[in-house]
Motif scaffolding. Sequence first.
Motif, PDB file in Angstrom:
ATOM      1  N   ASP A   1      81.145 -14.177 -52.057  1.00 13.75           N
ATOM      2  CA  ASP A   1      82.231 -13.243 -52.382  1.00 13.75           C
ATOM      3  C   ASP A   1      81.747 -12.167 -53.343  1.00 13.75           C
ATOM      4  OD1 ASP A   1      83.890 -14.750 -50.785  1.00 13.75           O
ATOM      5  OD2 ASP A   1      84.906 -15.764 -52.448  1.00 13.75           O
ATOM      6  N   GLY A   2      80.942 -12.577 -54.325  1.00 19.48           N
ATOM      7  CA  GLY A   2      80.477 -11.624 -55.333  1.00 19.48           C
ATOM      8  C   GLY A   2      79.552 -10.570 -54.768  1.00 19.48           C
ATOM      9  N   ARG A   3      78.622 -10.994 -53.915  1.00 21.80           N
ATOM     10  CA  ARG A   3      77.688 -10.002 -53.370  1.00 21.80           C
ATOM     11  C   ARG A   3      78.404  -9.064 -52.406  1.00 21.80           C
ATOM     12  NH1 ARG A   3      75.256 -14.834 -50.035  1.00 21.80           N
ATOM     13  NH2 ARG A   3      75.413 -14.079 -47.885  1.00 21.80           N
ATOM     14  N   ALA A   4      79.412  -9.556 -51.691  1.00 22.83           N
ATOM     15  CA  ALA A   4      80.179  -8.691 -50.795  1.00 22.83           C
ATOM     16  C   ALA A   4      80.972  -7.665 -51.591  1.00 22.83           C
ATOM     17  CB  ALA A   4      81.115  -9.524 -49.934  1.00 22.83           C
ATOM     18  N   ALA A   5      81.588  -8.110 -52.688  1.00 26.37           N
ATOM     19  CA  ALA A   5      82.363  -7.196 -53.531  1.00 26.37           C
ATOM     20  C   ALA A   5      81.463  -6.137 -54.161  1.00 26.37           C
ATOM     21  CB  ALA A   5      83.095  -7.981 -54.611  1.00 26.37           C
ATOM     22  N   LEU A   6      80.272  -6.544 -54.593  1.00 28.76           N
ATOM     23  CA  LEU A   6      79.342  -5.594 -55.199  1.00 28.76           C
ATOM     24  C   LEU A   6      78.883  -4.566 -54.172  1.00 28.76           C
ATOM     25  CD1 LEU A   6      77.621  -4.598 -57.547  1.00 28.76           C
ATOM     26  CD2 LEU A   6      75.889  -6.302 -56.890  1.00 28.76           C
ATOM     27  N   ALA A   7      78.564  -5.013 -52.961  1.00 25.08           N
ATOM     28  CA  ALA A   7      78.127  -4.086 -51.919  1.00 25.08           C
ATOM     29  C   ALA A   7      79.208  -3.062 -51.617  1.00 25.08           C
ATOM     30  CB  ALA A   7      77.752  -4.857 -50.661  1.00 25.08           C
ATOM     31  N   GLU A   8      80.444  -3.508 -51.558  1.00 27.51           N
ATOM     32  CA  GLU A   8      81.555  -2.596 -51.298  1.00 27.51           C
ATOM     33  C   GLU A   8      81.700  -1.579 -52.430  1.00 27.51           C
ATOM     34  OE1 GLU A   8      86.363  -2.739 -50.248  1.00 27.51           O
ATOM     35  OE2 GLU A   8      85.319  -4.551 -50.897  1.00 27.51           O
ATOM     36  N   ALA A   9      81.572  -2.052 -53.670  1.00 28.51           N
ATOM     37  CA  ALA A   9      81.707  -1.160 -54.820  1.00 28.51           C
ATOM     38  C   ALA A   9      80.585  -0.128 -54.855  1.00 28.51           C
ATOM     39  CB  ALA A   9      81.723  -1.976 -56.108  1.00 28.51           C
ATOM     40  N   LEU A  10      79.373  -0.551 -54.559  1.00 30.01           N
ATOM     41  CA  LEU A  10      78.249   0.381 -54.571  1.00 30.01           C
ATOM     42  C   LEU A  10      78.341   1.388 -53.429  1.00 30.01           C
ATOM     43  CD1 LEU A  10      75.317  -2.061 -55.459  1.00 30.01           C
ATOM     44  CD2 LEU A  10      76.239  -0.228 -56.900  1.00 30.01           C
ATOM     45  N   ALA A  11      78.800   0.935 -52.272  1.00 30.20           N
ATOM     46  CA  ALA A  11      78.942   1.845 -51.131  1.00 30.20           C
ATOM     47  C   ALA A  11      79.988   2.919 -51.413  1.00 30.20           C
ATOM     48  CB  ALA A  11      79.315   1.057 -49.883  1.00 30.20           C
ATOM     49  N   GLY A  12      80.995   2.579 -52.204  1.00 26.83           N
ATOM     50  CA  GLY A  12      82.053   3.528 -52.502  1.00 26.83           C
ATOM     51  C   GLY A  12      81.881   4.282 -53.806  1.00 26.83           C
ATOM     52  N   ALA A  13      80.744   4.109 -54.457  1.00 28.82           N
ATOM     53  CA  ALA A  13      80.513   4.778 -55.745  1.00 28.82           C
ATOM     54  C   ALA A  13      80.407   6.286 -55.568  1.00 28.82           C
ATOM     55  CB  ALA A  13      79.239   4.234 -56.398  1.00 28.82           C
ATOM     56  N   ALA A  14      80.876   7.007 -56.562  1.00 33.45           N
ATOM     57  CA  ALA A  14      80.808   8.467 -56.529  1.00 33.45           C
ATOM     58  C   ALA A  14      79.360   8.935 -56.553  1.00 33.45           C
ATOM     59  CB  ALA A  14      81.564   9.046 -57.722  1.00 33.45           C
ATOM     60  N   ALA A  15      79.080   9.987 -55.819  1.00 35.31           N
ATOM     61  CA  ALA A  15      77.733  10.560 -55.801  1.00 35.31           C
ATOM     62  C   ALA A  15      77.331  10.964 -57.221  1.00 35.31           C
ATOM     63  CB  ALA A  15      77.682  11.763 -54.874  1.00 35.31           C
ATOM     64  N   GLY A  16      76.155  10.587 -57.613  1.00 29.74           N
ATOM     65  CA  GLY A  16      75.655  10.941 -58.941  1.00 29.74           C
ATOM     66  C   GLY A  16      76.052   9.981 -60.046  1.00 29.74           C
ATOM     67  N   ALA A  17      76.885   8.999 -59.743  1.00 27.01           N
ATOM     68  CA  ALA A  17      77.315   8.041 -60.766  1.00 27.01           C
ATOM     69  C   ALA A  17      76.134   7.196 -61.217  1.00 27.01           C
ATOM     70  CB  ALA A  17      78.419   7.145 -60.224  1.00 27.01           C
ATOM     71  N   ARG A  18      76.136   6.855 -62.498  1.00 31.35           N
ATOM     72  CA  ARG A  18      75.112   5.979 -63.053  1.00 31.35           C
ATOM     73  C   ARG A  18      75.805   4.853 -63.808  1.00 31.35           C
ATOM     74  NH1 ARG A  18      70.208   7.862 -62.275  1.00 31.35           N
ATOM     75  NH2 ARG A  18      69.256   6.459 -63.775  1.00 31.35           N
ATOM     76  N   PHE A  19      75.223   3.667 -63.700  1.00 31.89           N
ATOM     77  CA  PHE A  19      75.873   2.476 -64.229  1.00 31.89           C
ATOM     78  C   PHE A  19      75.004   1.814 -65.290  1.00 31.89           C
ATOM     79  CE2 PHE A  19      76.914   3.049 -59.708  1.00 31.89           C
ATOM     80  CZ  PHE A  19      78.250   3.377 -59.840  1.00 31.89           C
ATOM     81  N   PRO A  20      75.625   1.341 -66.366  1.00 29.72           N
ATOM     82  CA  PRO A  20      74.844   0.702 -67.438  1.00 29.72           C
ATOM     83  C   PRO A  20      74.248  -0.616 -66.976  1.00 29.72           C
ATOM     84  CG  PRO A  20      77.198   0.385 -67.807  1.00 29.72           C
ATOM     85  CD  PRO A  20      77.082   1.325 -66.645  1.00 29.72           C
ATOM     86  N   TRP A  21      73.114  -0.980 -67.579  1.00 29.34           N
ATOM     87  CA  TRP A  21      72.467  -2.247 -67.248  1.00 29.34           C
ATOM     88  C   TRP A  21      71.694  -2.737 -68.460  1.00 29.34           C
ATOM     89  CZ3 TRP A  21      74.020  -5.567 -64.150  1.00 29.34           C
ATOM     90  CH2 TRP A  21      73.209  -6.588 -63.642  1.00 29.34           C
ATOM     91  N   TYR A  22      70.983  -3.838 -68.312  1.00 27.78           N
ATOM     92  CA  TYR A  22      70.218  -4.400 -69.422  1.00 27.78           C
ATOM     93  C   TYR A  22      68.976  -3.570 -69.717  1.00 27.78           C
ATOM     94  CZ  TYR A  22      73.280  -8.269 -68.181  1.00 27.78           C
ATOM     95  OH  TYR A  22      74.391  -9.034 -67.889  1.00 27.78           O
ATOM     96  N   GLY A  23      68.598  -2.751 -68.766  1.00 25.76           N
ATOM     97  CA  GLY A  23      67.554  -1.768 -68.960  1.00 25.76           C
ATOM     98  C   GLY A  23      68.184  -0.388 -68.884  1.00 25.76           C
ATOM     99  N   PRO A  24      67.464   0.615 -68.380  1.00 25.50           N
ATOM    100  CA  PRO A  24      68.040   1.952 -68.233  1.00 25.50           C
ATOM    101  C   PRO A  24      69.215   1.961 -67.262  1.00 25.50           C
ATOM    102  CG  PRO A  24      65.642   1.994 -68.014  1.00 25.50           C
ATOM    103  CD  PRO A  24      66.047   0.562 -67.989  1.00 25.50           C
TER     104      PRO A  24
END
Length: 261
Positions: free
Chosen positions: A100-123
């Motif tokens: 369920d989690g990987r499916a939800a993440l894939a959907e969220a990434l596919a629908g992300a706005a062009a140019g959006a950047r997301f915080p992470w443990y690295g850059p």
Amino acid sequence: MADPGPALKDLHDESQSLDEVVARPETDWSAATPAPGWTIAHQIGHLAWTDAKALISVRTPDAFADELRRALDGGDAYVDTAAVEEARKPRGQLLAEWRDGRAALAEALAGAAAGARFPWYGPPMSAASMATARLMETWAHAQDVHEALGLRPAPTARLRHIARLGVRTRDFAFAVHRMAPPAAEFRVELRAPDGEIWAFGPPDAEQRVTGSALDFCLVVTQRFDPDAADLVAVGEDAAAWLRIAQAFAGPPGAGRRGAAG
């Protein structure tokens, strides 16, 4: 901006390939993997947990600051502690949560706005970079699972994403080891599973790495001893890089010496 579509498709295929192995009734989730103290349940739990963290980053990026504080407070044990907690869950529950989690993440990434950047443990990462990072980690942990079961999956063209990420994280690997990154780019030429050559960096670079794409990906995910890999480094900086290469975020990994690929 890079289209996340190709990486998302390959992430799906890589995840499904691992899913088919761990979902078999005969697969023993208590089997020890090459990661010290980690069973197959820990490996799947870690993937589910990291997907959940990535989903927080994509859906509610402002909330990820709290996650970074928890990671800082947890120190080096943060990831292992989470894996232990996940591995305690019933097998069916954990498998369902990973799916369920990987499916939800894939959907969220596919629908992300062009140019959006997301915080992470690295850059911070773009949608394409996040998908590639999840592909890299899924593939790397799948290597541990397969090794625990005595299996050797055939390498695929999906490795190209991981190889490219390994090259792009060169300076990060030096930085986490408190070493100044080399000023000049390296030339990296890797032999793909089908014999094609994947090339990165300027053709006239003095420092070079050549050899097997599979072994390169195993090295940059710290699943294989670089001294035993089918890789040739030309130049002191290139040789030093292979010893510390790290395509994943976080503190320096211990690597594996003498491990099987």
